[in-house]
Design a protein around this motif. Structure first.
Motif, PDB file in Angstrom:
ATOM      1  N   ASN A   1       0.842  -1.199   0.000  1.00 29.18           N
ATOM      2  CA  ASN A   1       0.000   0.000   0.000  1.00 29.18           C
ATOM      3  C   ASN A   1       0.875   1.246   0.000  1.00 29.18           C
ATOM      4  N   HIS A   2       0.335   2.345  -0.487  1.00 24.65           N
ATOM      5  CA  HIS A   2       1.070   3.610  -0.443  1.00 24.65           C
ATOM      6  C   HIS A   2       1.453   3.921   0.999  1.00 24.65           C
ATOM      7  N   LYS A   3       2.585   4.585   1.168  1.00 19.86           N
ATOM      8  CA  LYS A   3       3.106   4.820   2.521  1.00 19.86           C
ATOM      9  C   LYS A   3       2.151   5.618   3.401  1.00 19.86           C
ATOM     10  N   TYR A   4       1.279   6.419   2.771  1.00 21.15           N
ATOM     11  CA  TYR A   4       0.349   7.214   3.564  1.00 21.15           C
ATOM     12  C   TYR A   4      -0.972   6.494   3.812  1.00 21.15           C
ATOM     13  N   TYR A   5      -1.110   5.281   3.273  1.00 16.88           N
ATOM     14  CA  TYR A   5      -2.342   4.523   3.502  1.00 16.88           C
ATOM     15  C   TYR A   5      -2.531   4.274   4.998  1.00 16.88           C
ATOM     16  N   THR A   6      -1.458   3.843   5.655  1.00 13.29           N
ATOM     17  CA  THR A   6      -1.552   3.585   7.093  1.00 13.29           C
ATOM     18  C   THR A   6      -1.309   4.847   7.910  1.00 13.29           C
ATOM     19  N   SER A   7      -0.216   5.556   7.614  1.00  7.03           N
ATOM     20  CA  SER A   7       0.180   6.688   8.448  1.00  7.03           C
ATOM     21  C   SER A   7      -0.782   7.865   8.370  1.00  7.03           C
ATOM     22  N   PHE A   8      -1.628   7.908   7.332  1.00  5.49           N
ATOM     23  CA  PHE A   8      -2.630   8.977   7.268  1.00  5.49           C
ATOM     24  C   PHE A   8      -4.059   8.423   7.313  1.00  5.49           C
ATOM     25  N   TRP A   9      -4.397   7.550   6.349  1.00  8.50           N
ATOM     26  CA  TRP A   9      -5.787   7.118   6.233  1.00  8.50           C
ATOM     27  C   TRP A   9      -6.230   6.208   7.374  1.00  8.50           C
ATOM     28  N   VAL A  10      -5.436   5.177   7.689  1.00  8.13           N
ATOM     29  CA  VAL A  10      -5.821   4.283   8.792  1.00  8.13           C
ATOM     30  C   VAL A  10      -5.837   5.046  10.113  1.00  8.13           C
ATOM     31  N   GLU A  11      -4.850   5.909  10.295  1.00  9.18           N
ATOM     32  CA  GLU A  11      -4.805   6.687  11.537  1.00  9.18           C
ATOM     33  C   GLU A  11      -5.884   7.763  11.578  1.00  9.18           C
ATOM     34  N   SER A  12      -6.590   7.973  10.458  1.00  8.94           N
ATOM     35  CA  SER A  12      -7.706   8.924  10.437  1.00  8.94           C
ATOM     36  C   SER A  12      -9.008   8.298  10.922  1.00  8.94           C
ATOM     37  N   LEU A  13      -9.036   6.987  11.100  1.00 14.58           N
ATOM     38  CA  LEU A  13     -10.275   6.311  11.484  1.00 14.58           C
ATOM     39  C   LEU A  13     -10.872   6.838  12.797  1.00 14.58           C
ATOM     40  N   PRO A  14     -10.066   7.132  13.828  1.00 13.34           N
ATOM     41  CA  PRO A  14     -10.661   7.728  15.028  1.00 13.34           C
ATOM     42  C   PRO A  14     -11.306   9.084  14.748  1.00 13.34           C
ATOM     43  N   ILE A  15     -10.715   9.859  13.844  1.00 16.33           N
ATOM     44  CA  ILE A  15     -11.284  11.158  13.480  1.00 16.33           C
ATOM     45  C   ILE A  15     -12.600  10.956  12.736  1.00 16.33           C
ATOM     46  N   ILE A  16     -12.640   9.940  11.874  1.00 14.78           N
ATOM     47  CA  ILE A  16     -13.873   9.605  11.162  1.00 14.78           C
ATOM     48  C   ILE A  16     -14.948   9.177  12.159  1.00 14.78           C
ATOM     49  N   TRP A  17     -14.569   8.381  13.145  1.00 16.12           N
ATOM     50  CA  TRP A  17     -15.520   7.929  14.177  1.00 16.12           C
ATOM     51  C   TRP A  17     -16.137   9.128  14.896  1.00 16.12           C
ATOM     52  N   LEU A  18     -15.300  10.067  15.314  1.00 17.32           N
ATOM     53  CA  LEU A  18     -15.798  11.260  16.002  1.00 17.32           C
ATOM     54  C   LEU A  18     -16.711  12.063  15.087  1.00 17.32           C
ATOM     55  N   THR A  19     -16.340  12.191  13.820  1.00 23.06           N
ATOM     56  CA  THR A  19     -17.156  12.939  12.857  1.00 23.06           C
ATOM     57  C   THR A  19     -18.538  12.306  12.710  1.00 23.06           C
TER      58      THR A  19
END
Length: 277
Positions: A253-271
């Motif tokens: 996966n692209h290097k930002y798949y985990t370091s940005f998108w996966v780590e954004s899941l808590p932010i998505i949950w709050l949203t």
């Protein structure tokens, strides 16, 4: 465009993004339990997350290569120092019980990075919690759970009841699943002695375990004494979104798949929680 890329890389590499994710999970707890908004708690968690993550990530580099550190790393070091000072400032605003809890978390973070563990308990040359086979993900999940569930509740002097215990367990399980894409990404780099899930069960096996954990994460919502339509709906949505990210995870996966998108899941949950509340 180059400047924007550099700013984005600093945002990721300096752990600002992961700190926002930790704060987002803390806000999920605040919303779910109708806690009073306390900016001191959130600011403390934000700066403590930056301090802890950067300490773990860059301690070895700074220790052994301090005389020839790259400019970008020096900037991150200076930024981390500022974050550390801000963490201390906001820690003074917390109550005594909360300070005791965060002190324990600080000790765990310290042991996670510093080689202090006796040699007969280790599997690699570095004597720290990070290198003990099979426990890395659980240490991270434990720290995230305590920081995002227990800290805000203890600071509000809430009595720990069954619902809170279930929430803590859910948060622990959620973070374990979040870690699986990272472990899949690092398959080519991690020592086999770390015994991560993808190493011991294969990528497919790790994903199956992740799916089972997500099912338990969602089902636990119904065991709470106070179950609301909002909590069930938000938990269902974040379970489904996390499931999708887990399924499409792969080594290349692209290097930002985990370091940005996966780590954004808590932010998505709050949203999601805020949109439906």
């Amino acid at each position: 465009m180059k400047l924007l890329k550099q700013v984005f890389e600093f945002y990721i590499n300096s752990s600002i993004h992961v700190a926002l994710s930790v704060c987002a999970l803390t806000c999920v707890t605040i919303v779910e339990y109708n806690l009073a908004y306390d900016e001191n708690v959130l600011y403390f968690i934000f700066f403590a997350s930056i301090t802890g993550y950067n300490f773990v990530k860059y301690f070895g580099i700074a220790r052994f290569h301090h005389r020839r550190l790259a400019t970008r790393l020096k900037i991150i070091q200076f930024f981390s120092l500022i974050a550390f000072l801000m963490m201390i400032y906001f820690a003074l605003m917390l109550n005594t019980s909360t300070l005791f809890m965060v002190s324990l978390l600080g000790l765990i973070t310290f042991l996670y990075a510093i080689p202090l563990i006796p040699k007969n308990y280790i599997v690699d040359k570095q004597q720290n919690l990070r290198q003990i086979g099979g426990i890395k993900v659980y240490v991270i999940a434990l720290v995230w759970m305590a920081a995002t569930v227990l800290v805000p509740l203890i600071n509000e002097e809430k009595i720990i009841n069954l619902d809170i215990i279930i929430t803590a367990l859910q948060r622990f399980l959620f973070v374990i699943v979040l870690m699986i894409p990272f472990e899949i990404r690092d398959l080519n780099y991690d020592s086999l002695k770390l015994a991560t899930l993808p190493q011991t069960t294969g990528i497919k096996g790790a994903k199956i375990i992740g799916i089972l954990i997500l099912m338990l994460f969602f089902i636990l919502e119904y065991f709470k004494d106070e179950v609301t339509a909002l909590s069930v709906l938000s938990t269902l949505i974040i379970t489904f979104i996390t499931l999708l990210f887990l399924i499409i995870s792969k080594k290349n996966n692209h290097k930002y798949y985990t370091s940005f998108w996966v780590e954004s899941l808590p932010i998505i949950w709050l949203t999601v929680l805020l949109l439906f509340s």
